[in-house]
Each structure stands twice: as structure tokens, then as C-alpha cells.
Design an enzyme around this catalytic site. Structure first.
Site, PDB file in Angstrom:
ATOM      1  CE1 TYR A   1      -3.247   2.835   0.462  1.00 17.80           C
ATOM      2  CE2 TYR A   1      -3.802   1.977   2.754  1.00 17.80           C
ATOM      3  CZ  TYR A   1      -3.838   2.569   1.710  1.00 17.80           C
ATOM      4  OH  TYR A   1      -5.007   3.910   1.913  1.00 17.80           O
TER       5      TYR A   1
ATOM      6  CE  LYS B   1      -6.255   1.709  -1.386  1.00 20.27           C
ATOM      7  NZ  LYS B   1      -6.838   1.782  -0.053  1.00 20.27           N
TER       8      LYS B   1
END
Length: 312
Positions: free
Chosen positions: A148, A176
């Protein structure tokens, strides 16, 4: 010849956690306790209306203010609700490598399909330490990882060169992307097999069009069907319709994500008006006021009303 329904860059093999993932809010009861029944009902609703993956205990899921035990209980409850109809990706990232590793093992035991691991925040470690952190977590369980990258919150990038090295690890399979560095995303996409998920709703179609795997969407909490319709249109070869649908969502994306309040606050405000489980936010977050909530609902209804894609 009819256009292909699935492009090579978005084949199932390239989408380890699905295509339309919702960054699901964590429902709480009116007194602020974890609402597992509400979480099950919301998860079932999201899957029924287009999501093939759910991210639990991420930013939108208020991970900084939920306990380790609550995170595990949430995974177990949502797994019970959705069964095998959707993947469950558990947010386990913290600023502490040992704590993150413990959360990763607990998530695997609770039934998660994958892990979302944010770059270690606050300490602002250099890139070699960031890389070592992710490798340690990847070696902790048998689950695949999505890294992330959200430097606006963490204070540290996962630099492209670091991602290129980490892509060699067999369990690091996805990113992400909330970096707002579209060039870097394309560079890593071109040189690795990492599955890129747009973490900013305004980038859902753009990243998908250059080979992204899909999205992890906060806006999908309230319009899962519309978020999916954008990618469905693109996969069907109707790129003009995909663009129109993405453009129609812009006002809601802006209202929810760029209106001065965190997406958690705006998503919960809207979900409550829609009669779906949400509950309050936990401090230090504060709920949206009535005027803001009414404004959000008006924007939502313009998207989902006549000429839109339906209520969900």
C-alpha cells in the site's frame, strides 16, 4: 468481430484479489462498539451489488482505532457472510514490523485471502528498511501481499526501484497505488507482473486502461454497481461508455474524497442515509454535520437517479 470481454492485461490471473474491491467501512454500534452483524450485512450487500473483493481494516476501515482482536473478529464475521463469493484482503500494516507480522498471522488464521501492508509510517525509514519490512511480512505467512503506497499519509514512498526488487518475492503480488505518481505506476507495470489496484477513485479507469488489475474503492461503499459498471464497459470494449460512467462519478468522488473530510466520514454519513450499516466514526474522527450529509446525499442521488446506473 465482437470485442473481447476481458483484455489480457486484466485476465483473472492478473487480478489476484479480484477486480472491484471495496475499501469497506467498519460498522460500529451507536455506542461505538464493533458491529459484527452490521459488517456481515454490509459485506453481503456490497458483494451482491458488484464487488468481488473486500478490503477490511484499511484506511477507510479505521484501522488506527480498532484493536487487534476486533480486526480478527471482523475478518471471521465477513468470511462467514460472503463465503467464497469474494476475496477478503486484511489491512495489517503498522509502523512496527513485529506488530505487523503478528497481525498478518492473525489475519491468516481468521480466514483472510490476502494482506494489505502499508509502508511503515511516522518513522520515515529509508528504502532499504522499507524493503526489509515488506520482505519480513511476506515471509511471515503463506498469504499473498498487496503493498500500500500512500505517501501523503505515511510520509514515505515505496520508490519504484524498491517495488521492482520486491516484485521478485513470490508472495508480493500487488500494489494499492495512492502515490499520485502515474508515471511511476506505469514504469512498474511495464517491468513486473505486479497487479496494480487504483487506490484513488479518480484513477480507477485511467490505471485500468494501462494495465491495472482494478480498484480498491472507497466510493464503492455507496455505489458499488457504478464502480463496477465503469470497468465492465471497458472490458466489453465500450471505452466511450466507460469514460462517460467515470465522468458521471466525478462529482461524487470529489464530494466524498476531496471535500475536506476523510472518506471514512463521508462514506459512513452516506451509508447511514441509505439505511445501510455504518454507525459512528471513532475519535479523533468526527461525524459529518447535517448540511454536509445532505449535500453528499444530493450528489449521490444525482448519480444514481434517472440517467444514472440505479441506486447501487
Amino acid at each position: 468481430m465482437a470485442p473481447p470481454t476481458t483484455s489480457p492485461t486484466t485476465s483473472p490471473a492478473a487480478r489476484p484479489f479480484g477486480r472491484v474491491l471495496c475499501a469497506m467501512v467498519t460498522p460500529f454500534t451507536p455506542d461505538g462498539a464493533l458491529d459484527l452483524d452490521g459488517a456481515q450485512r454490509l459485506a453481503d450487500h456490497l458483494v451482491a451489488h458488484g464487488c468481488d473483493g473486500l478490503v477490511l481494516s484499511g484506511t477507510t476501515g479505521e484501522s488506527p482505532t480498532t484493536t487487534d482482536a476486533e480486526k480478527s473478529s471482523l475478518i471471521t464475521a465477513v468470511r462467514e457472510a460472503v463465503g467464497g463469493r469474494a476475496s477478503i484482503v486484511a489491512g495489517v500494516g503498522t509502523s512496527d514490523t513485529l506488530h505487523t507480522a503478528g497481525l498478518a498471522r492473525a489475519a491468516e488464521k481468521a480466514g483472510a485471502d490476502g494482506l494489505l501492508v502499508v509502508a511503515p509510517y511516522y518513522s520515515r525509514p529509508p528504502q532499504d528498511a522499507v524493503e526489509a519490512h515488506f520482505r519480513e511480512i511476506a515471509d511471515t505467512t503463506g498469504l499473498p501481499l498487496a503493498l500500500y503506497d500512500i505517501p501523503a499519509r505515511t510520509g514515505v514512498r515505496i520508490e519504484p526501484d524498491t517495488l521492482l526488487r520486491l516484485a521478485e518475492h513470490p508472495r508480493i503480488v500487488a500494489v494499492k497505488d495512492c502515490s499520485y505518481d502515474f508515471l511511476a505506476a506505469q514504469k512498474v507495470l511495464a517491468r513486473t507482473d505486479l497487479a496494480y489496484y487504483a487506490g484513488c477513485d479518480e484513477h480507477n479507469l485511467a490505471l485500468y486502461a494501462v494495465g491495472g488489475a482494478g480498484c480498491v474503492s472507497t466510493v464503492a461503499n455507496v455505489v458499488p454497481g457504478h464502480v463496477r459498471a465503469v470497468l465492465d464497459a471497458f472490458d466489453a470494449g465500450d471505452t466511450a461508455r466507460a469514460a462517460r460512467l467515470q465522468q458521471r462519478a466525478t462529482a461524487l468522488i470529489e464530494a466524498m474524497m476531496a471535500g475536506g473530510l476523510p472518506g471514512t466520514v463521508t462514506a459512513k454519513a452516506l451509508l447511514t442515509t441509505l439505511g445501510l450499516p455504518a454507525g459512528p466514526v471513532r475519535p479523533p474522527l468526527r461525524p459529518a454535520d447535517r448540511g454536509t450529509t445532505d449535500g453528499l446525499r444530493a450528489v449521490h442521488d444525482r448519480l444514481t437517479g434517472p440517467g444514472g446506473t440505479g441506486p447501487f
